[in-house]
Design an enzyme around this catalytic site. Sequence first.
Site, PDB file in Angstrom:
ATOM      1  N   LYS A  22      42.002 -11.029  84.486  1.00 28.23           N
ATOM      2  CA  LYS A  22      41.807  -9.746  83.795  1.00 28.23           C
ATOM      3  C   LYS A  22      40.354  -9.324  83.914  1.00 28.23           C
ATOM      4  CE  LYS A  22      41.145  -9.787  79.179  1.00 28.23           C
ATOM      5  NZ  LYS A  22      39.922  -9.154  78.685  1.00 28.23           N
ATOM      6  N   ASN A  23      39.435 -10.268  83.685  1.00 23.46           N
ATOM      7  CA  ASN A  23      38.010  -9.903  83.604  1.00 23.46           C
ATOM      8  C   ASN A  23      37.363  -9.716  84.969  1.00 23.46           C
ATOM      9  OD1 ASN A  23      38.342  -9.880  80.901  1.00 23.46           O
ATOM     10  ND2 ASN A  23      37.372 -11.866  80.529  1.00 23.46           N
ATOM     11  N   ARG A  92      37.855  -2.531  75.050  1.00 22.93           N
ATOM     12  CA  ARG A  92      36.412  -2.596  74.831  1.00 22.93           C
ATOM     13  C   ARG A  92      35.679  -2.653  76.160  1.00 22.93           C
ATOM     14  NH1 ARG A  92      32.454  -4.344  75.469  1.00 22.93           N
ATOM     15  NH2 ARG A  92      30.506  -4.165  74.381  1.00 22.93           N
ATOM     16  N   CYS A 116      34.943  -4.876  68.119  1.00 19.73           N
ATOM     17  CA  CYS A 116      36.341  -5.300  68.172  1.00 19.73           C
ATOM     18  C   CYS A 116      36.495  -6.484  67.227  1.00 19.73           C
ATOM     19  CB  CYS A 116      36.748  -5.646  69.593  1.00 19.73           C
ATOM     20  SG  CYS A 116      35.997  -7.166  70.144  1.00 19.73           S
ATOM     21  N   ARG A 121      29.813  -6.235  69.324  1.00 12.58           N
ATOM     22  CA  ARG A 121      29.782  -5.889  70.761  1.00 12.58           C
ATOM     23  C   ARG A 121      28.768  -4.791  71.089  1.00 12.58           C
ATOM     24  NH1 ARG A 121      34.705  -7.990  72.724  1.00 12.58           N
ATOM     25  NH2 ARG A 121      33.819  -7.997  74.800  1.00 12.58           N
ATOM     26  N   PRO A 122      27.493  -4.999  70.841  1.00 12.02           N
ATOM     27  CA  PRO A 122      26.492  -3.972  71.154  1.00 12.02           C
ATOM     28  C   PRO A 122      26.406  -3.735  72.657  1.00 12.02           C
ATOM     29  CG  PRO A 122      25.438  -6.022  70.545  1.00 12.02           C
ATOM     30  CD  PRO A 122      26.900  -6.225  70.323  1.00 12.02           C
ATOM     31  N   ILE A 123      25.839  -2.587  73.045  1.00 12.62           N
ATOM     32  CA  ILE A 123      25.683  -2.296  74.481  1.00 12.62           C
ATOM     33  C   ILE A 123      24.233  -1.955  74.822  1.00 12.62           C
ATOM     34  CG2 ILE A 123      28.075  -1.506  74.809  1.00 12.62           C
ATOM     35  CD1 ILE A 123      26.942   1.399  74.630  1.00 12.62           C
ATOM     36  N   ASP A 306      35.911 -17.735  75.926  1.00  9.71           N
ATOM     37  CA  ASP A 306      37.302 -17.252  75.920  1.00  9.71           C
ATOM     38  C   ASP A 306      38.300 -18.398  75.825  1.00  9.71           C
ATOM     39  OD1 ASP A 306      36.738 -14.487  78.238  1.00  9.71           O
ATOM     40  OD2 ASP A 306      36.235 -14.802  76.137  1.00  9.71           O
ATOM     41  N   ILE A 328      28.506 -17.503  71.522  1.00  5.22           N
ATOM     42  CA  ILE A 328      28.483 -16.207  72.219  1.00  5.22           C
ATOM     43  C   ILE A 328      28.806 -15.037  71.295  1.00  5.22           C
ATOM     44  CG2 ILE A 328      29.396 -14.902  74.193  1.00  5.22           C
ATOM     45  CD1 ILE A 328      27.848 -17.384  75.070  1.00  5.22           C
ATOM     46  N   ARG A 398      47.366  -8.012  76.165  1.00  5.46           N
ATOM     47  CA  ARG A 398      46.136  -7.459  76.759  1.00  5.46           C
ATOM     48  C   ARG A 398      45.671  -8.354  77.905  1.00  5.46           C
ATOM     49  NH1 ARG A 398      41.411  -6.974  73.022  1.00  5.46           N
ATOM     50  NH2 ARG A 398      40.565  -6.550  75.087  1.00  5.46           N
TER      51      ARG A 398
HETATM   52  C1  EPZ Z   1      32.955 -10.291  78.852  1.00  2.47           C
HETATM   53  O1  EPZ Z   1      32.705  -9.495  77.708  1.00  2.47           O
HETATM   54  C2  EPZ Z   1      34.435 -10.592  78.809  1.00  2.47           C
HETATM   55  N1  EPZ Z   1      35.186  -9.349  78.891  1.00  2.47           N
HETATM   56  C3  EPZ Z   1      34.767 -11.333  77.526  1.00  2.47           C
HETATM   57  O2  EPZ Z   1      36.144 -11.652  77.569  1.00  2.47           O
HETATM   58  C4  EPZ Z   1      33.969 -12.620  77.477  1.00  2.47           C
HETATM   59  O3  EPZ Z   1      34.224 -13.281  76.255  1.00  2.47           O
HETATM   60  C5  EPZ Z   1      32.479 -12.291  77.593  1.00  2.47           C
HETATM   61  O4  EPZ Z   1      32.236 -11.528  78.795  1.00  2.47           O
HETATM   62  C6  EPZ Z   1      31.603 -13.540  77.643  1.00  2.47           C
HETATM   63  O5  EPZ Z   1      31.992 -14.316  78.724  1.00  2.47           O
HETATM   64  C7  EPZ Z   1      35.359  -8.772  80.105  1.00  2.47           C
HETATM   65  O6  EPZ Z   1      34.882  -9.257  81.104  1.00  2.47           O
HETATM   66  C8  EPZ Z   1      36.193  -7.519  80.137  1.00  2.47           C
HETATM   67  P1  EPZ Z   1      28.817 -10.173  77.223  1.00  2.47           P
HETATM   68  P2  EPZ Z   1      31.262  -8.775  77.549  1.00  2.47           P
HETATM   69  O7  EPZ Z   1      28.207  -8.849  77.512  1.00  2.47           O
HETATM   70  O8  EPZ Z   1      30.799  -8.316  78.880  1.00  2.47           O
HETATM   71  C9  EPZ Z   1      26.010  -9.606  73.468  1.00  2.47           C
HETATM   72  C10 EPZ Z   1      38.314 -11.816  76.735  1.00  2.47           C
HETATM   73  O9  EPZ Z   1      38.762 -12.503  75.802  1.00  2.47           O
HETATM   74  N2  EPZ Z   1      25.590  -8.350  74.092  1.00  2.47           N
HETATM   75  O10 EPZ Z   1      28.581 -11.308  78.145  1.00  2.47           O
HETATM   76  O11 EPZ Z   1      31.340  -7.789  76.462  1.00  2.47           O
HETATM   77  C11 EPZ Z   1      27.471  -9.582  73.005  1.00  2.47           C
HETATM   78  O12 EPZ Z   1      27.565  -8.994  71.730  1.00  2.47           O
HETATM   79  C12 EPZ Z   1      37.013 -11.082  76.571  1.00  2.47           C
HETATM   80  O13 EPZ Z   1      38.850 -11.712  77.871  1.00  2.47           O
HETATM   81  C13 EPZ Z   1      24.527  -7.638  73.524  1.00  2.47           C
HETATM   82  O14 EPZ Z   1      23.961  -8.043  72.509  1.00  2.47           O
HETATM   83  O15 EPZ Z   1      30.393 -10.012  77.075  1.00  2.47           O
HETATM   84  C14 EPZ Z   1      27.844 -11.028  73.002  1.00  2.47           C
HETATM   85  O16 EPZ Z   1      27.387 -11.613  71.786  1.00  2.47           O
HETATM   86  C15 EPZ Z   1      36.477 -11.194  75.156  1.00  2.47           C
HETATM   87  N3  EPZ Z   1      24.146  -6.474  74.097  1.00  2.47           N
HETATM   88  C16 EPZ Z   1      27.034 -11.600  74.165  1.00  2.47           C
HETATM   89  O17 EPZ Z   1      25.998 -10.653  74.454  1.00  2.47           O
HETATM   90  C17 EPZ Z   1      24.745  -5.978  75.231  1.00  2.47           C
HETATM   91  O18 EPZ Z   1      24.335  -4.909  75.721  1.00  2.47           O
HETATM   92  C18 EPZ Z   1      27.864 -11.796  75.430  1.00  2.47           C
HETATM   93  O19 EPZ Z   1      28.436 -10.567  75.711  1.00  2.47           O
HETATM   94  C19 EPZ Z   1      25.823  -6.714  75.789  1.00  2.47           C
HETATM   95  C20 EPZ Z   1      26.221  -7.896  75.216  1.00  2.47           C
END
Ligand code: EPZ
Length: 417
Positions: A22-23, A92, A116, A121-123, A306, A328, A398
């Site tokens: 999926k990811n 998301r 979520c 989930r900040p960006i 995950d 995480i 999902r």
């Molecule tokens: C991806 O989410 C995956 N989703 C998640 O899988 C997975 O858990 C995650 O990576 C970690 O491996 C997809 O690929 C669609 P991150 P993502 O950005 O990209 C913080 C599932 O179950 N952060 O690596 O959102 C964030 O809050 C899903 O399949 C910021 O602070 O994960 C988190 O604490 C759930 N600012 C950490 O970083 C940002 O701008 C890791 O998030 C971005 C992220």
Amino acid sequence: MSKLLVTGKNKLYGETFVQGAKNSALPILAASLLTNGENLIFNCPKLSDVEASCEILRYLGCNVKRYDDTMIVNATYVDSFDIPDELMRKTRSSIVFMGAVLARMGRAKLSLPGGCEIGHRPIDMHLKALKMMGAVIREKHGYLNCSAPKGLHGAKIALPFPSVGATEDIMVAASTANGTTTITNAAREPEICDLAEYLNSCGARVYGAGEGTIVIDGVDKLTASKHTIIPDRIVAATLMSCAAVTSSQITLKGVIPSHLSSVIPVFEEAGCRVICNKNEINFIAPSVIKSMKTIRTMPYPGFPTDAQAVLMAASSVANGTTVFVENIFENRYRHISELVRMGANIKTEGKVAIVEGVKSLYGANTNATDLRGAAALVVASLCAEGKSEISGVKYLERGYESFEQKLSALGADIKKI
Ligand code: EPZ
């Protein structure tokens, strides 16, 4: 709302093919926005999150058709840059469309993806990086208005955390930017490598994916290509957890064992035999698994967040105590209260969870509240005494393709009602 009805204690046996990741599918579908012509995406899993991404592509003007496991995406005539709120909120991960739409259209208007179930989930890392590449981004009333009047240009981007989504967003936006972009402290997940492989097959110049530093030399345009999505390592870990709690021996086909290099040792420590061949894993569980020492979730190649919930479900019937540290996400223990309803002995203190294995769980009516939490409840119900009813199946769908059918084919007593 559909539910899963499970009667526990059936052994599993036989073999099952692990679906596409999926990811990996989600960022690759977003990246296809940059291409002209017809993309053939093979091994694309049938998931509601994938369908949500296809809806966004169609809304933007792409022609998207599915033929069994193949998704055909033609983005030649993309003519929109705004993604409506109801589409953004469906998954998301739709934030990865920001870089793609901005790179393709020079503008992007999308609603802030909500938090979520697993966290806020900040960006911020996405926004900061795109601004460094020349984007002007205004946040107003929950909407992001992005524009790059002079196009995007290369930048040197140091990520404070190896964010998977931010790394993917930057890779996509940088592929057709003017000049070179460097990402340091980049995410190293296999899905990052898969995205790089797809982009490069379309004519991009992405180097170093899978390492801590990724360099992208922008090119003028990308041409559609053919790509096969890698197998889903988290679904593989989930199936191994199902086998581990039912003293089963199963074979996983179509997997890449090296993607599970931090997960397999945990099952071996629990007393399982994991025999890896090229694209196959033969998994043999003992009658009762032993506890695993401490499981700390980390960015790849560390233990994947995950897989935390499903391994916790398995450890709840292990012989001994297992400690989990979820590093995480800040709210990824919501499955614990449901596992406790089934008789698990789990205590949490902040990001630490202490699981004292019990002899057996007991069937109960439980509620899934997120994707991997739903999978954990399936694992638990397979080894519980008696019947369990799991609601919130939409969360499972999902990320898991026809999961109850696959488990039923392996011998589990599970059906959707
Ligand atoms: C991806 O989410 C995956 N989703 C998640 O899988 C997975 O858990 C995650 O990576 C970690 O491996 C997809 O690929 C669609 P991150 P993502 O950005 O990209 C913080 C599932 O179950 N952060 O690596 O959102 C964030 O809050 C899903 O399949 C910021 O602070 O994960 C988190 O604490 C759930 N600012 C950490 O970083 C940002 O701008 C890791 O998030 C971005 C992220």
